[in-house]
Design a protein around this motif. Structure first.
Motif, PDB file in Angstrom:
ATOM      1  N   ILE A   1       0.807  -1.210  -0.143  1.00 36.28           N
ATOM      2  CA  ILE A   1      -0.079  -0.001  -0.282  1.00 36.28           C
ATOM      3  C   ILE A   1       0.663   1.114  -0.061  1.00 36.28           C
ATOM      4  O   ILE A   1       1.954   1.209   0.477  1.00 36.28           O
ATOM      5  N   ASN A   2       0.409   2.350  -0.583  1.00 36.17           N
ATOM      6  CA  ASN A   2       1.096   3.769  -0.753  1.00 36.17           C
ATOM      7  C   ASN A   2       0.434   4.669   0.311  1.00 36.17           C
ATOM      8  O   ASN A   2      -0.711   4.766   0.560  1.00 36.17           O
ATOM      9  N   ILE A   3       1.186   5.306   1.132  1.00 35.34           N
ATOM     10  CA  ILE A   3       0.763   6.163   2.248  1.00 35.34           C
ATOM     11  C   ILE A   3       1.292   7.639   1.631  1.00 35.34           C
ATOM     12  O   ILE A   3       0.739   8.536   2.736  1.00 35.34           O
ATOM     13  N   ASP A   4       1.688   7.964   0.463  1.00 38.13           N
ATOM     14  CA  ASP A   4       1.929   9.151  -0.047  1.00 38.13           C
ATOM     15  C   ASP A   4       0.560  10.170   0.084  1.00 38.13           C
ATOM     16  O   ASP A   4      -0.343   9.774  -0.389  1.00 38.13           O
TER      17      ASP A   4
ATOM     18  N   ALA B   1      -1.259  10.449   2.716  1.00 43.64           N
ATOM     19  CA  ALA B   1      -2.065  10.243   3.825  1.00 43.64           C
ATOM     20  C   ALA B   1      -1.707  10.880   4.921  1.00 43.64           C
ATOM     21  O   ALA B   1      -0.626  11.071   5.530  1.00 43.64           O
TER      22      ALA B   1
ATOM     23  N   LYS C   1      -1.102  11.441   8.826  1.00 42.42           N
ATOM     24  CA  LYS C   1      -0.333  10.878   9.942  1.00 42.42           C
ATOM     25  C   LYS C   1      -1.541  11.419  11.144  1.00 42.42           C
ATOM     26  O   LYS C   1      -1.558  12.653  11.408  1.00 42.42           O
TER      27      LYS C   1
ATOM     28  N   TYR D   1      -1.439   6.117  10.041  1.00 46.48           N
ATOM     29  CA  TYR D   1      -1.839   6.838   8.903  1.00 46.48           C
ATOM     30  C   TYR D   1      -3.403   6.478   8.575  1.00 46.48           C
ATOM     31  O   TYR D   1      -3.792   5.300   8.699  1.00 46.48           O
ATOM     32  N   ARG D   2      -4.235   7.486   8.275  1.00 46.63           N
ATOM     33  CA  ARG D   2      -5.699   7.198   7.713  1.00 46.63           C
ATOM     34  C   ARG D   2      -5.276   7.235   6.068  1.00 46.63           C
ATOM     35  O   ARG D   2      -4.708   8.040   5.285  1.00 46.63           O
ATOM     36  N   ILE D   3      -5.878   6.060   5.602  1.00 48.85           N
ATOM     37  CA  ILE D   3      -5.562   5.726   3.987  1.00 48.85           C
ATOM     38  C   ILE D   3      -7.017   5.594   3.217  1.00 48.85           C
ATOM     39  O   ILE D   3      -6.937   5.562   2.014  1.00 48.85           O
TER      40      ILE D   3
ATOM     41  N   THR E   1     -10.430   3.471   7.069  1.00 47.85           N
ATOM     42  CA  THR E   1      -9.273   2.708   7.217  1.00 47.85           C
ATOM     43  C   THR E   1      -8.005   3.325   7.662  1.00 47.85           C
ATOM     44  O   THR E   1      -7.680   4.493   7.109  1.00 47.85           O
TER      45      THR E   1
ATOM     46  N   VAL F   1       4.592  -1.161   3.507  1.00 48.52           N
ATOM     47  CA  VAL F   1       4.651   0.005   2.943  1.00 48.52           C
ATOM     48  C   VAL F   1       5.956   0.658   2.728  1.00 48.52           C
ATOM     49  O   VAL F   1       6.692   0.762   3.782  1.00 48.52           O
TER      50      VAL F   1
ATOM     51  N   VAL G   1      -3.244  -3.164   8.871  1.00 49.40           N
ATOM     52  CA  VAL G   1      -4.421  -2.355   8.481  1.00 49.40           C
ATOM     53  C   VAL G   1      -5.425  -2.766   9.499  1.00 49.40           C
ATOM     54  O   VAL G   1      -5.845  -3.621   9.926  1.00 49.40           O
TER      55      VAL G   1
END
Length: 289
Positions: free
Chosen positions: A10-13, A15, A17, A27-29, A33, A73, A80
């Motif tokens: 998954i990518n948190i770019d 997102a 914190k 982080y909220r993605i 979630t 990540v 998750v």
């Protein structure tokens, strides 16, 4: 060598914190979630353990996020969780004095809820037994007679199978639709509630007395941190006589300092290490007189 296969990436770019602790960041993605991204030093076995502990706690009735899968990540690993409509406890507390008081009252209610749960013997680590071990470690930092005095105090703490979160502070609490939820379960253990109060004292009183950075890490200032500790103790001990409240506060601070010294012993590169040691020894010796 353990092979970690078939983990979803998954990518948190971009997102936001929404939380941070010693072992990772949250982080909220998606709207419903979040993902806890672990720091590189956290072992996969410990990640799996926390994931299962979160499910165990949810089944036991602890308000917490529902854990799903372990993911990749970037070069890190994460878990998750489903968690709807939340904000960090620090953001909530900082909005107004009324929110701060509301948070403390609700956090004490949450503590009472957790402490109403009985744990089967051996199901979780025993905090009293752990503390005995930490006292022995402390003999390298403090005179044996002081360690012996702390051990005598620990002997008087009743054996208990009460559920403890054991790291109960702003960074590990989220506010979801005005209710509090815990998001970090890797420290759960069993024991007398004084050990829970010890970790709270560490977060809001002892660490901030060593460095204001400890309060800033929680997202608050030192005065707010101290107020949270004082009000938490006052509300949790409501109905107790002043002598009992004073004794409980002193025991909590002593056992909290012992826990800090164990942490410092395991983390030689910890910030303000020497100051932590000196402050904790000073406070233990003063309280043990």
């Amino acid at each position: 060598m353990e092979i970690k296969q078939n983990l979803r990436q998954i990518n948190i770019d971009g997102a936001p914190k929404i939380g941070e602790g010693a072992h990772g960041e949250v982080y909220r993605i998606a709207e419903d979630t979040i993902v806890k991204v672990y720091r590189p030093f956290v072992l996969m076995e410990d990640i799996r353990k926390e994931k299962e502990l979160a499910r165990w706690a949810f089944v036991k009735g602890v308000p917490t996020a529902i854990s799903y899968d372990i993911v990749r990540v970037g070069d890190s690993y994460g878990v998750v969780y489903e968690l709807l409509d939340t904000c960090s406890a620090a953001d909530y507390v900082n909005e107004s004095p009324e929110n701060l008081e509301d948070f403390v009252k609700k956090s004490v209610d949450l503590m009472h809820q957790i402490h109403s749960i009985e744990v089967a013997p051996g199901e979780l680590p025993d905090m009293k037994e752990q503390t005995y071990g930490w006292i022995e470690k402390c003999r390298q930092y403090m005179p044996s007679k002081v360690c012996d005095r702390v051990k005598e105090l620990l002997d008087r703490i009743p054996d208990s199978h009460t559920l403890l979160h054991a790291d109960f502070h702003l960074k590990n609490i989220m506010v979801s639709k005005s209710e509090l939820m815990l998001i970090d379960m890797d420290t759960m253990s069993a024991g007398d509630p004084v050990f829970e109060l010890a970790t709270i004292c560490n977060s809001y009183m002892e660490f901030p007395s060593i460095s204001p950075e400890a309060a800033y890490f929680l997202g608050i200032d030192v005065a707010t941190a101290n107020r949270i500790w004082n009000r938490t103790l006052e509300i949790y001990m409501e109905g107790s006589d002043p002598a009992t409240v004073k004794e409980t506060a002193e025991r909590a601070r002593i056992f909290g300092c012992i826990r800090i010294l164990d942490y410092i012993d395991r983390h030689k590169d910890a910030p303000d290490r020497e100051k932590c040691i000196k402050t904790c020894i000073r406070d233990i010796e003063e309280l043990c007189k």
